[in-house]
Write an enzyme that holds these catalytic residues in place. Structure first.
Site, PDB file in Angstrom:
ATOM      1  N   GLU A 176     -71.955 -17.738  10.435  1.00 24.13           N
ATOM      2  CA  GLU A 176     -70.746 -16.945  10.202  1.00 24.13           C
ATOM      3  C   GLU A 176     -71.061 -15.654   9.450  1.00 24.13           C
ATOM      4  OE1 GLU A 176     -66.946 -19.760  10.042  1.00 24.13           O
ATOM      5  OE2 GLU A 176     -68.485 -20.375   8.596  1.00 24.13           O
ATOM      6  N   GLU A 226     -70.065 -27.612  11.941  1.00 28.55           N
ATOM      7  CA  GLU A 226     -69.131 -28.058  10.907  1.00 28.55           C
ATOM      8  C   GLU A 226     -68.311 -29.283  11.301  1.00 28.55           C
ATOM      9  OE1 GLU A 226     -69.760 -23.696   9.761  1.00 28.55           O
ATOM     10  OE2 GLU A 226     -69.771 -24.906  11.582  1.00 28.55           O
TER      11      GLU A 226
END
Length: 261
Positions: free
Chosen positions: A117, A137
Site C-alpha cells: 500500500e 490482509e
C-alpha cells in the site's frame, strides 16, 4: 549525497540520503523484513514534514533485499476499533501521495500488505526481478484499509485488484509489469541506479511545472479544466518558461552542419 549511515539523533527505522533535488529514504528494519511499525510511521511523517516545506523528489526503497513485508503484526495484533478509525497507515500513505514532487518506489523482494500500500501511494513503481507484490490482509482477518481497496483498482483495474485483495494473489515482477503495476524491471543490483536514473529524467524538467502538473493530475474530475487553466496561467508568467522556450528556439535556429561526404 551524504552518508546513509545512522548518526546520533537520526531516525532509527530509516536511512536517509539527501541530494540536491531528491531525498532517498530506505526502510531499515531488516530483522523484521522492514515491517512498518509506529516508529517508522512517525519517522516517515517527519520526512513528509521536510518535503512539504522544501519540495524534493522522494525515492523509497528497502534494505537487505526487501521493500517492506507489511505492517508490524505484533503491533497490529493489539490494535482495536479506535485505532482503525485513526487511519494510522492510511493517513501517512495519503500524505506521501500528496507530496509536492514525484515519489518513486523502488521495490525489491517482499512488498506485501502495508508495504504494498505504501508502494501504491507512489507516483512511480519500479521493481527488481525478485519482487513479490500482494495484499494478504484477509488471510489475517482484516482488510487492506490503507489504500489498496481503491488505489489498486485505479492502478490495475477491478478484476486484478479483486484477485489480489479477495483471493490473495501475489504478483511476481513480470506479472506486475504486465498489469502496469510497475513500469520497469531490473536486476536487484541495478534497482537503485534505475531509480536515480528515473529521478534524473524527472529532474531535467522544470520543477514548478512538474509540481503543478502532479497537483492538477490528481485534481477531482469536476475541477477540470478550470484548475488546468489556472496552473497554466501561473506557468505562462514563470521565468523558467521564457528561459526554456528561448533555449529551445535558439537550438532550432542553429544551422545544421552538413555531414562529410
Amino acid at each position: 549525497m551524504t552518508s546513509s549511515k545512522p548518526v546520533a539523533g537520526a531516525p532509527t527505522t530509516l536511512l536517509i540520503e539527501r541530494g540536491v533535488d531528491r531525498l532517498h529514504v530506505q526502510l531499515n528494519r531488516p530483522d523484521v523484513r522492514n515491517a512498518i511499525d509506529q516508529t517508522m510511521i512517525d519517522e516517515l511523517h517527519a520526512v513528509c514534514d521536510e518535503l512539504e516545506r522544501h519540495p524534493l523528489m522522494l525515492i523509497l526503497s528497502g534494505s537487505n533485499g526487501v521493500f517492506a513485508s507489511g505492517a508490524d503484526i505484533a503491533q497490529l495484533r493489539e490494535r482495536r476499533s479506535a485505532d482503525a478509525l485513526k487511519g494510522i497507515n492510511s493517513g501517512l500513505f495519503s500524505r506521501i501521495a500528496r507530496l509536492p514532487m514525484p515519489v518513486i518506489a523502488a521495490l525489491d523482494g517482499w512488498a506485501l500488505g502495508g508495504g504494498a500500500e505504501l508502494a501504491y501511494a507512489a507516483d512511480f513503481r519500479i521493481a527488481s526481478t525478485t519482487v513479490r507484490l500482494g495484499n494478504p490482509e484477509t488471510a489475517l482477518g482484516i482488510l487492506p484499509a490503507a489504500g489498496a481497496l481503491w488505489r489498486l483498482q485505479q492502478l490495475v483495474g477491478e478484476p486484478v485488484a479483486k484477485q489480489i485483495i479477495l483471493a490473495g494473489r501475489v504478483l511476481g515482477a513480470e506479472e506486475a509489469l504486465a498489469v502496469h503495476l510497475v513500469t520497469e524491471i531490473h536486476e536487484p543490483a541495478d534497482l537503485l541506479a534505475a531509480a536515480h536514473a528515473l529521478a534524473d529524467r524527472i529532474g531535467a524538467q522544470d520543477p514548478l511545472a512538474t509540481r503543478l502538473a502532479k497537483e492538477v493530475f490528481h485534481a477531482p474530475a469536476e475541477a477540470h479544466p478550470i484548475v488546468d487553466n489556472a496552473a497554466q496561467a501561473i506557468l505562462f508568467e514563470s521565468p523558467a518558461k521564457f528561459a526554456r522556450m528561448d533555449a529551445f528556439l535558439a537550438r532550432k535556429k542553429r544551422p545544421r552542419v552538413a555531414a562529410p561526404s
